[in-house]
Design a protein around this motif. Structure first.
Motif, PDB file in Angstrom:
ATOM      1  N   HIS A 188      -8.995  11.370  -1.063  1.00  0.00           N
ATOM      2  CA  HIS A 188      -9.541  11.088  -1.965  1.00  0.00           C
ATOM      3  C   HIS A 188     -10.677  11.039  -2.596  1.00  0.00           C
ATOM      4  CE1 HIS A 188      -5.487  12.654  -2.534  1.00  0.00           C
ATOM      5  NE2 HIS A 188      -4.235  11.259  -1.979  1.00  0.00           N
ATOM      6  N   ASN A 231      -2.361  14.696  -5.233  1.00  0.00           N
ATOM      7  CA  ASN A 231      -0.762  14.874  -3.896  1.00  0.00           C
ATOM      8  C   ASN A 231      -0.224  15.220  -4.486  1.00  0.00           C
ATOM      9  OD1 ASN A 231      -1.565  11.477  -4.947  1.00  0.00           O
ATOM     10  ND2 ASN A 231      -1.566  11.767  -3.046  1.00  0.00           N
ATOM     11  N   ALA A 238      -3.986   3.201  -2.146  1.00  0.00           N
ATOM     12  CA  ALA A 238      -4.906   3.801  -1.092  1.00  0.00           C
ATOM     13  C   ALA A 238      -4.507   4.977  -0.918  1.00  0.00           C
ATOM     14  CB  ALA A 238      -4.572   2.854   0.279  1.00  0.00           C
ATOM     15  N   GLN A 296      -3.657  11.227   9.340  1.00  0.00           N
ATOM     16  CA  GLN A 296      -4.266   9.552   7.966  1.00  0.00           C
ATOM     17  C   GLN A 296      -4.059   8.231   8.705  1.00  0.00           C
ATOM     18  OE1 GLN A 296      -2.553  10.444   4.745  1.00  0.00           O
ATOM     19  NE2 GLN A 296      -2.313   8.476   3.867  1.00  0.00           N
ATOM     20  N   HIS A 312     -10.243  -1.771  -1.651  1.00  0.00           N
ATOM     21  CA  HIS A 312     -11.461  -2.112  -1.125  1.00  0.00           C
ATOM     22  C   HIS A 312     -12.415  -1.010  -2.119  1.00  0.00           C
ATOM     23  CE1 HIS A 312     -10.771  -3.519   2.724  1.00  0.00           C
ATOM     24  NE2 HIS A 312      -9.334  -2.404   3.309  1.00  0.00           N
ATOM     25  N   GLU A 325      -3.838  -3.793  -1.476  1.00  0.00           N
ATOM     26  CA  GLU A 325      -4.212  -2.746  -1.849  1.00  0.00           C
ATOM     27  C   GLU A 325      -3.572  -0.914  -2.216  1.00  0.00           C
ATOM     28  OE1 GLU A 325      -6.714  -0.670   1.340  1.00  0.00           O
ATOM     29  OE2 GLU A 325      -6.317  -3.034   2.973  1.00  0.00           O
ATOM     30  N   GLN A 383     -16.517   0.224   8.628  1.00  0.00           N
ATOM     31  CA  GLN A 383     -15.267   1.123   9.047  1.00  0.00           C
ATOM     32  C   GLN A 383     -15.837   2.337   8.208  1.00  0.00           C
ATOM     33  OE1 GLN A 383     -11.545  -1.342   8.492  1.00  0.00           O
ATOM     34  NE2 GLN A 383     -11.213  -1.367  10.612  1.00  0.00           N
ATOM     35  N   LYS A 384     -15.780   2.466   7.549  1.00  0.00           N
ATOM     36  CA  LYS A 384     -15.764   3.933   6.886  1.00  0.00           C
ATOM     37  C   LYS A 384     -17.854   4.374   7.078  1.00  0.00           C
ATOM     38  CE  LYS A 384     -13.324   3.053   2.101  1.00  0.00           C
ATOM     39  NZ  LYS A 384     -13.583   3.781   0.248  1.00  0.00           N
ATOM     40  N   ALA A 386      -8.591   5.942   4.171  1.00  0.00           N
ATOM     41  CA  ALA A 386      -7.797   5.007   3.392  1.00  0.00           C
ATOM     42  C   ALA A 386      -7.252   3.408   3.979  1.00  0.00           C
ATOM     43  CB  ALA A 386      -6.419   6.508   3.322  1.00  0.00           C
ATOM     44  N   GLY A 387      -7.816   2.588   2.741  1.00  0.00           N
ATOM     45  CA  GLY A 387      -7.659   1.431   3.327  1.00  0.00           C
ATOM     46  C   GLY A 387      -8.062   1.645   4.487  1.00  0.00           C
ATOM     47  N   GLN A 388     -10.058   1.698   4.610  1.00  0.00           N
ATOM     48  CA  GLN A 388     -10.518   1.098   5.064  1.00  0.00           C
ATOM     49  C   GLN A 388     -11.391   0.862   5.465  1.00  0.00           C
ATOM     50  OE1 GLN A 388     -11.014   2.972   8.736  1.00  0.00           O
ATOM     51  NE2 GLN A 388      -9.119   2.616   8.582  1.00  0.00           N
ATOM     52  N   GLN A 441       0.872  -0.902  -0.197  1.00  0.00           N
ATOM     53  CA  GLN A 441      -0.024  -0.252   0.075  1.00  0.00           C
ATOM     54  C   GLN A 441       1.153   1.314   0.073  1.00  0.00           C
ATOM     55  OE1 GLN A 441      -2.377   1.836   3.414  1.00  0.00           O
ATOM     56  NE2 GLN A 441      -3.367   0.431   2.577  1.00  0.00           N
ATOM     57  N   ASP A 501      -3.912   9.712  -5.481  1.00  0.00           N
ATOM     58  CA  ASP A 501      -5.472  10.629  -5.721  1.00  0.00           C
ATOM     59  C   ASP A 501      -6.578   9.859  -6.758  1.00  0.00           C
ATOM     60  OD1 ASP A 501      -4.300  11.507  -8.390  1.00  0.00           O
ATOM     61  OD2 ASP A 501      -3.369  12.962  -7.368  1.00  0.00           O
TER      62      ASP A 501
END
Lengths: 280, 275
Positions: B192, B37, A172, B83, A202, A169, B169-170, B163-165, A91, A175
């Motif tokens: 994002h 970014n 993750a 984050q 995800h 991922e 969780q979201k 991020a990564g959830q 990731q 942008d």
């Protein structure tokens, strides 16, 4: 013969009470592009660690069953040997990039494998060309944008010429536009090199245009495995709380209103075709 | 209330991250900061709690310039959730993590009460004696949230919270943000995650190369092709689908972002003609 095969595989981490993955039976053919998904803690990362040999060689624990990769049983090969067959991208590329500049980064893997200098240079140039990294070769990884760093991480996996690429991922932290470019790059690699790709993600909608198969996990087990349309319209997907893309939610609602609508579109193109057809 | 007036910021290495940014966030607003970014999003929000001080211009929190206040004073007003929870957590136990914030911010008499309230609120009572690092990623995120929100700041800044959830969780996070916002807290979220932002439906401020490109509603910003193009954002899946339907099949409004809006726009087709 499948390129990857799991035969009754279960694994429990050293100090854990329960299995991280349980009774996994799985066959993956060369050239497949697979989305692996499921809620946090379902065993996705453990599954891919079994493919590149981090389990059982690095993560200690109890492994049952057998994992065959490209004809080799993973328990009988070293992680270094497996790394020439299986590349992995995480990731956060910052955790993966170790060298002073991109050129050194790309040389790192093959140098460690003792590959001759000329061959290394040839591979680096091929990969840099393909991934549009030539203008970045003398930059340090921290000078690069997130998307560029992730391209370098993929490139450095490819310099070992693996047949399988695993990505945990990979978008993750990117942008949306950079994320889309990474996924399109994977699609190109899948088609042009016949590279077998497994992506953990995800945000399923990112991958719907590209993958041929979705594997859904829950509590360490595979609960659905098939074409995207089969898995994402299944009761298992609804129940397991996977993030079903909006397009599919739209069609699920529409199908309740109109039983004549029988197709299961997963891409925007398929969605447009489905509506055109039913309204004719 | 947060007021940013002609803010520019240049990092010590000479990189200019923000250029003449001006904006105002009122009490109780729900705001998303979006953009590519490296656009300066995190740099901007770090000015809201004084982690960074302007190179030029001013940032006022409740009318007072941030360079007139210490980070500790500002932290009581503006909570910042990073984050990566691991960059924020360090204490031996979950309980101590929360105590640390409260002590640091000068809470004394009601410390115990606030601590228990935060542990309850984030379903962490059962982990109070555990090390944050023995918990799962989602649980660590809750500890990070609890350790910021225990001090009851009026404004909450969340940097890339999804991020990564996974979706569970979201959804929890979505509910939490809505609840805090409905209780009157100001929420600023850097993200994002287009689909999450569509669900949240905040005011969106888009930053590109350190400048404000635009400021408006989800339906305005995320359905404007040139804004999306300039800011490395992509349309929500339903928006893109509606645009394609419009090109290839039937006229539809250009500003559809949710499944329900699309179903409503297709109502006549559904009732009258075939769908």
């Amino acid at each position: 013969m499948p390129l990857i095969e799991f035969k009754n595989v279960s694994f429990k981490y050293g100090d854990a009470e329960s299995y991280a993955i349980k009774d996994i039976n799985l066959k993956i053919d060369e050239g497949e592009f697979i989305l692996l998904t499921g809620s946090t803690g379902c065993g996705k990362t453990t599954l891919i660690r079994c493919i590149n040999g981090l389990i059982p060689h690095f993560h200690q624990g109890a492994l049952e069953g057998e994992i065959i990769v490209n004809g080799y049983s993973t328990t009988e090969c070293t992680v270094a040997f497996l790394s020439t067959i299986v590349g992995i991208v995480f990731q956060n590329p910052e955790n993966q990039l170790v060298s002073l500049n991109v050129l050194r980064e790309l040389a790192f893997g093959p140098e460690n494998m003792g590959i001759p200098r000329e061959e290394i240079n040839k591979r680096i140039m091929e990969v840099a060309e393909k991934l549009e990294l030539k203008h970045l070769l003398d930059k340090t990884p921290i000078e690069l944008s997130g998307g560029e760093q992730q391209r370098v991480a993929i490139a450095s996996a490819l310099t070992l010429k693996p047949r399988i690429l695993l990505l945990d991922e990979p978008t993750a932290n990117l942008d949306p536009k950079s994320a889309k470019m990474i996924i399109e790059l994977l699609d190109t690699l899948n088609k042009s090199l016949n590279l077998t790709i497994i992506v953990i993600e995800h945000r399923l909608e990112l991958l719907m245009d590209y993958v041929n198969r979705v594997i859904l996990m829950e509590n360490g087990r595979i609960i659905a495995d098939g074409k995207p349309s089969e898995v994402l319209y299944s009761h298992e997907a609804e129940r397991s709380g996977v993030n079903i893309p909006r397009l599919i939610r739209f069609f699920k609602k529409l199908k309740e209103l109109n039983p004549k609508l029988i197709s299961n579109p997963v891409t925007i193109r398929e969605g447009v075709e489905a509506l055109k057809k039913v309204s004719e | 209330m947060i007021e940013v007036i002609d803010l520019s910021y240049t990092y010590p290495d000479g990189t200019t991250a923000l250029r003449d940014v001006s904006l105002k966030i009122s009490d109780g607003e729900l705001v998303a900061i979006m953009g590519p970014n490296g656009a300066g999003k995190t740099t901007l929000v770090k000015h809201f709690n004084g982690l960074l001080k302007p190179s030029k211009g001013k940032v006022l929190v409740d009318g007072v310039s941030t360079d007139k206040m210490t980070v500790a004073e500002l932290s009581r007003k503006v909570g910042f959730v990073f984050q990566n929870a691991d960059h924020q957590l360090f204490a031996e136990t979950v309980e101590k993590e929360i105590e640390f914030t409260l002590k640091n911010l000068g809470f004394q008499e009601n410390l115990e009460e606030l601590k228990v309230k935060a542990l309850e609120e984030f379903d962490l009572l059962k982990y109070r004696e555990k090390s944050p690092f023995s918990l799962s990623g989602g649980e660590r995120k809750r500890v990070a949230l609890a350790s910021v929100l225990c001090a009851n700041p009026k404004t909450i800044i969340l940097d890339e919270p999804t991020a990564g959830q996974d979706i569970i969780q979201k959804n929890n996070l979505l509910e939490l943000i809505r609840r805090f916002n409905s209780e009157g807290k100001t929420i600023v979220i850097v993200s994002h995650d287009i689909e999450f932002i569509v669900d949240l439906n905040p005011r969106i401020i888009v930053l590109v190369s350190g400048r404000v490109l635009c400021d408006g509603s989800v339906q305005h910003v995320l359905t404007n092709k040139s804004i999306l193009e300039y800011s490395s954002l992509t349309p929500a899946q339903i928006t893109e689908f509606a645009w394609r339907l419009c090109e290839e099949w039937t006229p539809l409004p250009r500003n559809i972002v949710t499944v329900d809006q699309l179903l409503a726009a297709l109502k006549e087709h559904i009732i009258g003609g075939g769908l």
